[in-house]
Design a protein around this motif. Structure first.
Motif, short mmCIF file in Angstrom:
data_model
loop_
_atom_site.label_atom_id
_atom_site.label_comp_id
_atom_site.label_asym_id
_atom_site.label_seq_id
_atom_site.Cartn_x
_atom_site.Cartn_y
_atom_site.Cartn_z
N LEU A 155 0.64 -1.16 -0.17
CA LEU A 155 -0.01 0.13 0.06
C LEU A 155 0.69 1.67 0.24
N ALA A 156 0.28 2.22 -0.93
CA ALA A 156 1.05 3.83 -0.72
C ALA A 156 -0.10 4.26 -0.20
N THR A 157 -0.73 4.02 0.35
CA THR A 157 -1.51 4.64 0.25
C THR A 157 -2.49 3.63 2.01
N PRO A 158 -2.69 5.12 3.30
CA PRO A 158 -3.70 3.81 4.24
C PRO A 158 -5.10 3.36 3.60
N ARG A 159 -5.12 3.51 2.37
CA ARG A 159 -6.44 3.18 2.46
C ARG A 159 -6.71 1.90 1.52
N CYS A 160 -7.97 0.98 2.02
CA CYS A 160 -7.29 -0.60 1.35
C CYS A 160 -8.94 -0.04 0.22
N TYR A 161 -8.86 -1.14 -0.35
CA TYR A 161 -9.19 -0.75 -1.14
C TYR A 161 -11.06 -1.52 -0.45
N ASN A 162 -12.26 -1.80 -1.10
CA ASN A 162 -13.85 -1.99 -1.12
C ASN A 162 -14.57 -2.23 -2.09
N TRP A 171 0.48 -4.03 7.64
CA TRP A 171 1.05 -3.89 8.50
C TRP A 171 2.40 -2.59 8.65
N PRO A 172 3.27 -2.82 8.02
CA PRO A 172 4.41 -2.00 7.72
C PRO A 172 3.61 -0.17 7.21
N VAL A 173 2.62 -0.69 6.31
CA VAL A 173 3.04 0.90 6.14
C VAL A 173 1.21 1.32 7.05
N LEU A 174 0.69 0.48 7.45
CA LEU A 174 -0.58 1.15 8.32
C LEU A 174 -0.07 1.31 9.64
N ARG A 175 0.99 0.58 9.91
CA ARG A 175 1.28 0.87 11.29
C ARG A 175 1.86 2.77 11.10
N ALA A 207 -13.68 -13.32 5.69
CA ALA A 207 -12.89 -12.21 7.44
C ALA A 207 -11.54 -12.31 8.15
N LEU A 208 -11.37 -13.19 7.50
CA LEU A 208 -10.07 -13.60 8.00
C LEU A 208 -8.72 -13.55 6.38
N GLY A 209 -9.28 -13.83 5.55
CA GLY A 209 -8.96 -13.08 3.81
C GLY A 209 -8.81 -11.37 4.92
N VAL A 210 -9.49 -11.26 5.12
CA VAL A 210 -9.37 -9.84 5.01
C VAL A 210 -8.34 -8.96 5.81
N LYS A 211 -8.17 -9.73 6.51
CA LYS A 211 -7.25 -9.55 8.26
C LYS A 211 -5.89 -10.21 7.75
N LYS A 212 -5.55 -10.77 7.05
CA LYS A 212 -4.49 -11.32 6.15
C LYS A 212 -4.10 -10.56 5.02
N ASP A 213 -4.55 -9.31 4.61
CA ASP A 213 -4.25 -8.24 3.87
C ASP A 213 -3.75 -7.16 4.54
N LEU A 214 -4.75 -6.82 5.98
CA LEU A 214 -4.18 -6.49 7.05
C LEU A 214 -3.02 -6.32 7.20
N ILE A 215 -2.73 -7.29 7.64
CA ILE A 215 -1.05 -7.42 8.18
C ILE A 215 -0.17 -7.68 7.83
#
Length: 649
Positions: A369-376, A466-470, A455-463
């Motif tokens: 991710l280059a921005t903190p906004r994920c897809y939806n 995480w280097p960008v989201l943190r 839900a597990l798939g979304v958590k996997k993408d967030l993890i």
């Protein structure tokens, strides 16, 4: 009552009482004769030792701490007391009971502890008998279960022994047994395959028209009619022939879905050139990864024999205009372009001489991710940016087709509807296809365990990102991420992420906004069935009857699809979610890895090109003047008629 020394035994008592007041010190047993332990001297029952004389009172005598029977009954003993005592204490001799009551009344003596003890013992005995009865019932029930389990165990052992004795003892016997079992299983599968084999059901405005009127500019002919006629022209056409699911995989929706996701697709060859490209979105700087696959060069074409692969790549990316039709494929939720169904679609299109471009969502496919906004499922800005880029690379009159899978099918449908109602759809976009489109997004349309799996798939993408989201220090943003990691279902995930989701307005210029009120607001805004009536190009909506993820929601809103003359809905009896594993007529009986949906989508796009529908649309497009563009841009969003559909959940 007998003479002095005779014992008076009360039923239920633990201590017998003599007529002269003497008692036995041991427990009373009616079956054992009682010996007299009292001396022959006179004993005065009415005599009581005063505690003040220094002697302890006899425990057998009454004291003031015991409640009298008179106080318990609320009245003095009378003739009815004898009957009460006789009933409660088990007297069979009413004369004995009357004499005892009369003696107590005449001497004004309180009942001794013996009488109270006998009453208590009688009550305890009755309760003990009831408890024993209940214990006996439980014990009887337990013993019944034990006997039943023992019987079943013996039967199982007997059956196992019979099976073991029936097993063959030679290799030839084992061969016959295995062959018989395999034949039975295969026979069942063939029967199941035969029962599921049938042509698809087609829903849309495909009415019969006058054969003499073949002009595409005629307002009397529906846009889908020539496409439908071509897809059903022969018995072997894609919408006419029965769909024959592959054995053991296509006959079961879950297995077909797993095969569509897990299989690696067709094998890669040197004749198909593939490369990757990263695009940066101008809206917020997000990076999008594109996977290109080019059709093989024709060996007889001498003009292209001297072109190297690198020159072909540079020509497609930056130099010159693309001359072949381009198919833009979007992946499903929690997927990337490495999944089997994406590669299968790409190879199907490139084998027909077209260019296939698979698009990854932001933060997916190995690009962080280059921005903190994920897809939806409701943001169409990334797709809009990629379409504008590809449109700038195409030569005039070269078509661009869009294909969405699962969640991206909702995005493609929503994008076509938004551009259609604003009149801003690029002229090169000739059509679209939505495979496994939910149409109505809501967590209530999903069942366990699919809510948890998504839900597990979304958590996997967030993890992974995480280097960008943190680096985001906003408390509300961090709280949303933490709540997402703790969420159990996809509904909880959407509820946590809705306030930080990226979204866009539904009207030109499609301004970018941040956040929804809650998950309900996100689902209502993102559901594509509200925008499908504005689609202005041929669009295929494909769904399977055994799709465990989207079929329920698709059924609720399919009527909105067929109201649009450009939308064709095709429903198959089997196929699962993005599976459609088929054994086609020109393939083997198993057919694993061959998707009927790939052929149907390619045939639909080819019908658009062959029937001239795309050429008619290009001719009807007129360039806007500067005055028209300024007038269109000045229209306030409130003046445009919003599609206001509500669905009861």
């Amino acid at each position: 009552m007998d003479a002095m020394g005779a014992e008076e035994v009360l039923p239920g008592a633990t201590t017998p009482v003599k007529a002269n007041g003497c008692r036995k010190s041991r427990d009373f047993d009616p079956g054992v004769p009682v010996e007299d332990e009292c001396d022959d001297g006179d004993h005065d029952d009415d005599k009581a030792i005063d505690p003040q004389d220094g002697e302890e009172p006899d425990d057998d005598e009454d004291d003031e701490s015991f409640v009298t029977m008179q106080e318990m009954k609320g009245s003095e003993h009378n003739g009815d007391d004898a009957e009460v005592f006789a009933n409660k204490l088990g007297y069979e001799d009413m004369t004995t009971a009357n004499k005892r009551v009369n003696d107590n009344n005449s001497n004004h003596k309180r009942p001794s502890k013996v009488i109270l003890q006998m009453v208590q013992d009688y009550i305890n005995n009755n309760s003990n008998e009831e408890h024993c009865d209940s214990n006996q019932k439980v014990a009887h029930r337990t013993s019944s279960f034990r006997r039943m389990s023992q019987h079943l165990s013996r039967e199982l052992v007997r059956q196992q022994s019979s099976i073991v004795e029936a097993l063959p003892e030679t290799p030839a016997g084992w061969t016959v047994l295995v062959s018989a079992l395999a034949s039975a299983v295969l026979g069942y599968e063939l029967h199941l395959q035969q029962s599921l084999s049938c042509p698809p059901w087609v829903f849309g405005q495909c009415t019969a028209t006058d054969k003499t009127n073949t002009d595409h500019n005629s307002n009397q002919q529906t846009p889908l009619q020539p496409i439908f006629d071509r897809l059903t022209a022969t018995p072997n056409a894609i919408l006419s022939r029965p769909i024959k699911p592959s054995l053991f995989v296509g006959t079961r929706g879950t297995m077909a879905s797993a095969a569509g996701y897990a299989l690696w697709g067709p094998p890669s060859t040197d004749r198909h050139l593939a490369f990757k490209q990263v695009l940066t979105m101008s809206a917020d700087g997000a990076n999008i990864l594109l996977d290109w696959e080019l059709p093989p060069l024709i060996p007889t074409d001498k003009q292209n024999n001297h072109i190297t692969d690198q020159e072909r790549i540079e020509h497609v990316k930056t130099k010159g205009a693309i001359q072949q039709p381009v198919i833009l494929i979007l992946t499903g939720m929690n997927n990337d372009t490495s999944f089997g169904y994406v590669k299968s679609l790409q190879r199907t299109f490139t084998d027909r001489g077209w260019i296939a471009v698979a698009m990854n969502f932001r933060g997916v496919g190995g690009i962080k991710l280059a921005t903190p906004r994920c897809y939806n499922g409701g943001y169409t800005g990334d797709l809009r940016g990629v379409v504008q880029y590809l449109a700038s690379r195409l030569a005039p009159s070269v078509p661009l087709f869009l294909v969405g899978n699962s969640l991206s099918a909702n995005i493609v449908t929503k994008y076509l509807g938004e551009e259609g109602q604003s009149g801003t759809l690029p002229a090169c976009v000739a059509g679209g296809a939505a495979l496994g489109n939910p149409l109505l997004m809501h967590v209530n349309n999903l069942h366990t365990p699919w809510k948890e799996v998504l839900a597990l798939g979304v958590k996997k993408d967030l993890i992974l990102n995480w280097p960008v989201l943190r680096h985001m220090t906003v408390p509300s943003f961090r709280e949303a991420i933490y709540n997402t990691l703790k969420a159990r279902t996809i509904g909880d995930v959407d509820e946590a992420l809705a306030p930080i989701f990226i979204r866009n307005e539904a009207y030109y210029p499609f301004a970018v906004r941040i956040g929804f009120r809650d998950a309900e607001h996100y689902w209502a805004d993102s559901s594509s069935f509200k925008y499908i009536k504005h689609i202005s190009v041929p669009c295929l909506q494909l769904v399977a009857g055994d799709d465990m993820i989207v079929y329920k929601s698709f059924q609720k809103t399919m009527t909105h699809c067929i109201q649009n003359p450009y939308v064709m809905c095709v429903e198959t009896k089997c196929g699962g979610h993005l599976g459609w594993q088929e054994s086609p007529p020109d393939s083997n009986a198993f057919g694993v890895g061959t998707s009927w949906a790939d052929r149907a989508t390619a045939d639909f796009f080819e019908a658009i090109l062959k029937t001239g529908t795309f050429d008619y649309r290009i001719a009807s497009e007129t360039p806007r003047s500067e005055a028209d563009t300024a007038k269109h841009s000045s229209v306030a969003p409130q003046t445009v008629d919003l599609p206001r559909f509500r669905s009861k959940l």
